[in-house]
Design a protein around this motif. Structure first.
Motif, PDB file in Angstrom:
ATOM      1  N   PRO A 216       0.820  -1.228   0.000  1.00 18.69           N
ATOM      2  CA  PRO A 216       0.000   0.000   0.000  1.00 18.69           C
ATOM      3  C   PRO A 216       0.848   1.271   0.000  1.00 18.69           C
ATOM      4  O   PRO A 216       2.005   1.264   0.422  1.00 18.69           O
ATOM      5  CB  PRO A 216      -0.771  -0.125   1.311  1.00 18.69           C
ATOM      6  N   ALA A 217       0.253   2.340  -0.486  1.00 18.38           N
ATOM      7  CA  ALA A 217       0.826   3.696  -0.418  1.00 18.38           C
ATOM      8  C   ALA A 217       2.144   3.818  -1.164  1.00 18.38           C
ATOM      9  O   ALA A 217       2.984   4.639  -0.797  1.00 18.38           O
ATOM     10  CB  ALA A 217       0.990   4.129   1.046  1.00 18.38           C
TER      11      ALA A 217
ATOM     12  N   LEU B 296      -0.412   1.557   6.596  1.00 13.76           N
ATOM     13  CA  LEU B 296      -1.628   1.045   7.224  1.00 13.76           C
ATOM     14  C   LEU B 296      -2.793   2.015   7.052  1.00 13.76           C
ATOM     15  O   LEU B 296      -3.938   1.593   6.860  1.00 13.76           O
ATOM     16  CB  LEU B 296      -1.374   0.771   8.703  1.00 13.76           C
ATOM     17  N   ALA B 297      -2.499   3.310   7.098  1.00 15.75           N
ATOM     18  CA  ALA B 297      -3.555   4.301   6.883  1.00 15.75           C
ATOM     19  C   ALA B 297      -4.118   4.188   5.473  1.00 15.75           C
ATOM     20  O   ALA B 297      -5.336   4.306   5.265  1.00 15.75           O
ATOM     21  CB  ALA B 297      -3.011   5.707   7.133  1.00 15.75           C
TER      22      ALA B 297
ATOM     23  N   GLU C  33      -8.010   3.484   4.594  1.00 19.30           N
ATOM     24  CA  GLU C  33      -8.794   4.420   3.784  1.00 19.30           C
ATOM     25  C   GLU C  33      -9.397   3.749   2.562  1.00 19.30           C
ATOM     26  O   GLU C  33     -10.490   4.110   2.118  1.00 19.30           O
ATOM     27  CB  GLU C  33      -7.897   5.583   3.356  1.00 19.30           C
ATOM     28  N   SER C  34      -8.694   2.776   2.012  1.00 16.29           N
ATOM     29  CA  SER C  34      -9.201   2.077   0.821  1.00 16.29           C
ATOM     30  C   SER C  34     -10.082   0.894   1.175  1.00 16.29           C
ATOM     31  O   SER C  34     -10.592   0.207   0.289  1.00 16.29           O
ATOM     32  CB  SER C  34      -8.022   1.596  -0.024  1.00 16.29           C
TER      33      SER C  34
END
Length: 271
Positions: free
Chosen positions: A136-137, A190-191, A195-196
């Protein structure tokens, strides 16, 4: 599969355990800073209770095998190879468990120059076992405080392993990244998952802030830690980190290959 005796001999010969390069001065300085609540050594962990320097020394002697003598203040320090081997068994057991469940995992390192190959091999084996290796991210900026002030790095992945990339790096997905103790990269990752509305990892594997910050947020986390990284061992003692493996984290990258073979063998993750 690599035998325990063979790995023990390698740990000592490569100075991954036994008499290690991490000095007694560096260890005691880290314990002093941790006791003072310095975020540079807390690595995203918020201890449940205060830890004095003496309590930390006692803990690190128990977990790693460093000298428990407070009068020993200079020179080399040690890691007991038996403690390393025992922790590697527990580390492999957590990998085996998550692989059997085919659960999502997240891997990240603050030591890409040394440990990227180790984690990348785990990522490949877990993916082959049916686990989703989360990324992620990717490319997201992360502002990290350094001794030169706040610098913006970006989160990148190499072979499924998260690391921080210098803002001047031109290519994505290539090694190496930058050394980092920060808990911010795993929080950013993790954020992005939250969010997704994508599944969170059932296991986070790594070192430094990747392990401590994930454990602080309630996720199962395991990783490698040197004797000057007391936060992972405090997290383990307090129940926020599942496994902290005591090992020198600054030797040549190829010296970790026997650890990789041993862990994958014990976790039954060889193809």
């Amino acid at each position: 599969m690599l035998s325990t005796g063979t790995l023990r001999a390698h740990l000592l010969a490569a100075r991954l355990a036994g008499s290690v390069a991490t000095s007694r001065e560096a260890n005691l300085r880290s314990y002093r800073l941790f006791a003072a609540g310095d975020p540079r050594v807390l690595l995203g962990l918020e201890p449940r209770w205060p830890w004095s320097e003496g309590e930390l020394l006692t803990l690190m002697a128990e977990k790693c095998g460093v000298s428990a003598d407070p009068g020993h203040v200079t020179g080399p320090d040690v890691i007991d190879p038996e403690r390393t081997l025992g922790a590697l068994e527990a580390f492999a057991a957590r990998l085996r468990s998550v692989a059997r469940r085919r659960a999502p995992v997240l891997l990240g390192t603050g030591h890409p120059h040394r440990l990227l190959e180790f984690y990348a091999s785990l990522a490949q084996a877990l993916s082959a076992a049916g686990c989703e290796v989360l990324t992620p991210a990717q490319g997201c900026p992360v502002d990290i405080t350094t001794r030169f002030g706040v610098r913006t790095h970006r989160l990148d992945y190499v072979r499924g392993v998260a690391l921080m990339r210098d803002p001047g790096a031109q290519r994505s997905g290539c090694a190496p990244g930058v050394h980092s103790h920060s808990p911010l990269p795993v929080r950013t990752a993790l954020a992005a998952l939250a969010e997704s509305e994508l599944p969170l990892p059932e296991l986070v594997v790594g070192d430094h802030g990747w392990v401590c910050a994930a454990g602080q947020l309630g996720l199962e986390a395991i990783g490698l830690a040197d004797t000057d990284d007391p936060a992972l061992f405090v997290g383990e003692a307090e129940g926020r980190v599942s496994v902290a493996v005591p090992v020198d984290d600054g030797v040549r990258s190829d010296y970790y290959r026997p650890l990789t073979r041993y862990v994958l063998g014990r976790a039954a993750l060889w193809a």
